[in-house]
Design a protein around this motif. Structure first.
Motif, PDB file in Angstrom:
ATOM      1  N   PRO A  62     -17.781 -50.136  57.149  1.00  0.00           N
ATOM      2  CA  PRO A  62     -18.339 -48.814  57.462  1.00  0.00           C
ATOM      3  C   PRO A  62     -17.316 -47.795  57.957  1.00  0.00           C
ATOM      4  N   TYR A  71     -21.571 -40.387  53.877  1.00  0.00           N
ATOM      5  CA  TYR A  71     -22.621 -40.935  54.723  1.00  0.00           C
ATOM      6  C   TYR A  71     -22.750 -42.409  54.374  1.00  0.00           C
ATOM      7  N   VAL A  72     -22.544 -43.260  55.357  1.00  0.00           N
ATOM      8  CA  VAL A  72     -22.657 -44.694  55.125  1.00  0.00           C
ATOM      9  C   VAL A  72     -23.914 -45.197  55.831  1.00  0.00           C
ATOM     10  N   PHE A  73     -24.769 -45.825  55.093  1.00  0.00           N
ATOM     11  CA  PHE A  73     -26.028 -46.302  55.656  1.00  0.00           C
ATOM     12  C   PHE A  73     -25.773 -47.338  56.749  1.00  0.00           C
ATOM     13  N   PRO A  74     -26.661 -47.358  57.786  1.00  0.00           N
ATOM     14  CA  PRO A  74     -26.456 -48.279  58.912  1.00  0.00           C
ATOM     15  C   PRO A  74     -26.363 -49.732  58.450  1.00  0.00           C
ATOM     16  N   THR A  75     -25.199 -50.288  58.569  1.00  0.00           N
ATOM     17  CA  THR A  75     -24.876 -51.557  57.924  1.00  0.00           C
ATOM     18  C   THR A  75     -25.748 -52.727  58.358  1.00  0.00           C
ATOM     19  N   MET A  77     -28.684 -52.562  59.957  1.00  0.00           N
ATOM     20  CA  MET A  77     -30.079 -52.268  59.639  1.00  0.00           C
ATOM     21  C   MET A  77     -30.369 -52.580  58.171  1.00  0.00           C
ATOM     22  N   VAL A  78     -29.461 -52.162  57.292  1.00  0.00           N
ATOM     23  CA  VAL A  78     -29.628 -52.422  55.864  1.00  0.00           C
ATOM     24  C   VAL A  78     -29.645 -53.924  55.588  1.00  0.00           C
ATOM     25  N   PHE A 105     -33.327 -47.399  49.212  1.00  0.00           N
ATOM     26  CA  PHE A 105     -32.717 -46.791  50.391  1.00  0.00           C
ATOM     27  C   PHE A 105     -32.415 -45.304  50.203  1.00  0.00           C
TER      28      PHE A 105
ATOM     29  N   PRO B  73     -21.887 -41.594  61.120  1.00  0.00           N
ATOM     30  CA  PRO B  73     -23.093 -41.763  60.309  1.00  0.00           C
ATOM     31  C   PRO B  73     -23.699 -43.153  60.509  1.00  0.00           C
ATOM     32  N   GLY B  74     -25.017 -43.206  60.540  1.00  0.00           N
ATOM     33  CA  GLY B  74     -25.685 -44.500  60.643  1.00  0.00           C
ATOM     34  C   GLY B  74     -25.859 -45.015  62.067  1.00  0.00           C
ATOM     35  N   GLU B  78     -28.767 -47.340  63.505  1.00  0.00           N
ATOM     36  CA  GLU B  78     -28.359 -48.700  63.871  1.00  0.00           C
ATOM     37  C   GLU B  78     -28.907 -49.050  65.255  1.00  0.00           C
ATOM     38  N   TYR B  81     -32.690 -49.425  65.192  1.00  0.00           N
ATOM     39  CA  TYR B  81     -33.160 -50.694  64.621  1.00  0.00           C
ATOM     40  C   TYR B  81     -33.036 -51.847  65.608  1.00  0.00           C
ATOM     41  N   PHE B 108     -34.565 -40.133  53.403  1.00  0.00           N
ATOM     42  CA  PHE B 108     -35.468 -40.976  52.616  1.00  0.00           C
ATOM     43  C   PHE B 108     -35.754 -42.293  53.351  1.00  0.00           C
TER      44      PHE B 108
END
Lengths: 272, 133
Positions: A62, A71-75, A77-78, A105, B73-74, B78, B81, B108
């Motif tokens: 990340p 933008y990097v999705f929450p690692t 959480m994903v 996602f 970001p995230g 995080e 969650y 989204f």
């Protein structure tokens, strides 16, 4: 005046050598036109015998991708959501349809990483780690291959360097930025990531949150060569034809084998 | 003459330094607060205690980063969650909303997760009459 010229020459030589790169630049035409703003990191496939390598590697991704401007999705959480949804197996995820995965996602692109090798090497003079990684980024909207890079490094633990000047410079910076304990393995992963993602002509262009967004086209040119990848091996996520995912779903043995269009929007079967 | 050459010299050094630093730009955009390392610590031992620790570290990181407005970001999501996993759905929703506000790319997913939260909510609240709007 002569002294100044010499000084200038020396300094520019230093400047150039600091960022020495292979002359063979990749073609960023597809990447630039896809213009992804977000990247989804999916579980890492681990082909090595180093059991913890996959999770370790995941934690190093990340920072460099975000710092590149995406933008990097929450690692974590994903990762958890995927596990809940029965997508915990990396091999399964890598071979699943990219666009469907991205739709879950809302991701513009997906990065797939495979650890091909992660081996401790010992010899008389030093102890090192040999690593071999494959990075693949695919478009979340149409599944096309956007970028691919292969890193094969031997990192000398005793000297704390990979021998790749560029990788070492950037890795040090990333280690500092991510506050790492700079354990050997993290250092190795960071070095490889830096060499893969940041190297001019080889890495990925700056993303929308970077000051360099759309102004680094000299380093990441759309040169039309069609050379998107330097990989010598085939990724689980990518077979030579970027539309292979679509074609695979259709039964083989139809009358014509080389049609290309209209396969994408027609198949929306309900797999659950 | 000497003064001019000194100025010239400084200028060259300065520009070359600029070129060097911009070419290998390593200034960090965000304040990560040890994120990678904390996540790794959690993955090495995925129990409730480590989850709590990871969650706390995210909270501290966010608090520090908010001062200079460089939350990565995230990060809000995080943290949200981990709170959800620790059965604090209210805090989770607040942080999913923060992620939504700051990063359009997250919207989204955040909407999807928040929707899940609200459909879960009725079980937790006391049953009320349906007439209320």
């Amino acid at each position: 005046m002569n002294k100044i010229k010499i000084l200038a020459a020396i300094l520019s030589a230093i400047a150039l050598s600091a960022c020495a790169t292979a002359p063979d630049y990749k073609d960023f035409t597809t990447f630039i036109s896809a213009d992804p703003h977000s990247i989804l990191i999916v579980p890492v496939i681990n082909h090595s015998e180093e059991v913890e390598a996959a999770d370790l590697f995941l934690t190093t991704l990340p920072v460099p991708l975000s710092e590149k401007g995406y933008y990097v999705f929450p690692t974590n959480m994903v990762k958890k959501i995927m596990e809940e949804d029965g997508l915990g197996d990396p091999l399964l995820v890598h071979s699943a349809d990219t666009t469907r995965l991205a739709d879950l996602f809302g991701a513009d692109s997906i990065i797939y990483v495979e650890i091909l090798e992660w081996t401790n090497k010992y010899n008389v003079l030093s102890a090192g780690v040999q690593v071999h990684f494959l990075y693949t980024i695919k478009d979340g909207h149409d599944g096309k291959l956007l970028w691919q890079d292969e890193q094969n490094l031997i990192v000398d633990k005793s000297q704390g360097g990979s021998g790749n000047i560029f990788a070492d410079l950037i890795a040090t910076a990333i280690v500092a930025a991510s506050d790492s304990l700079s354990s050997d393995y993290t250092y190795v992963a960071n070095s490889a990531n830096a060499a893969a993602i940041y190297a001019p002509g080889q890495g990925i262009p700056a993303g929308p949150y970077s000051a360099l967004y759309k102004s680094d086209t000299k380093q990441f040119p759309a040169n039309g060569t069609g050379r998107i990848s330097d990989a010598t091996v085939l990724a689980a996520s990518y077979q030579a034809d970027p539309n292979i995912n679509m074609k695979n779903k259709e039964e083989k043995g139809d009358e014509n084998s080389e049609e290309t269009n209209s396969s994408e929007d027609s198949d929306q079967n309900n797999s659950n | 003459m000497k003064l001019v050459s000194m100025k010239c010299c400084k200028f060259i050094v300065f520009t070359v330094l600029i070129i060097m630093t911009s070419a290998c730009g390593n200034k960090s955009m965000y304040n990560w607060g040890g994120y990678s390392n904390n996540l790794l610590g959690y993955y090495k031992n995925m129990d409730d205690e480590q989850l709590q620790k990871f969650s706390d570290s995210l909270y501290e990181g966010i608090e520090k980063a908010e001062i200079k407005d460089n939350v990565p970001p995230g990060m809000y999501a995080e943290y949200g969650y981990t709170k959800l996993e620790l059965n604090d759905a209210n805090t989770a929703a607040i942080y999913f909303q923060k992620e939504w506000d700051k990063w359009p790319e997250s919207r989204f997913l955040m909407e999807k997760v928040m929707k899940r939260l609200t459909t879960m909510a009725p079980e937790q609240t006391t049953p009320s009459t349906t007439g209320e709007m």
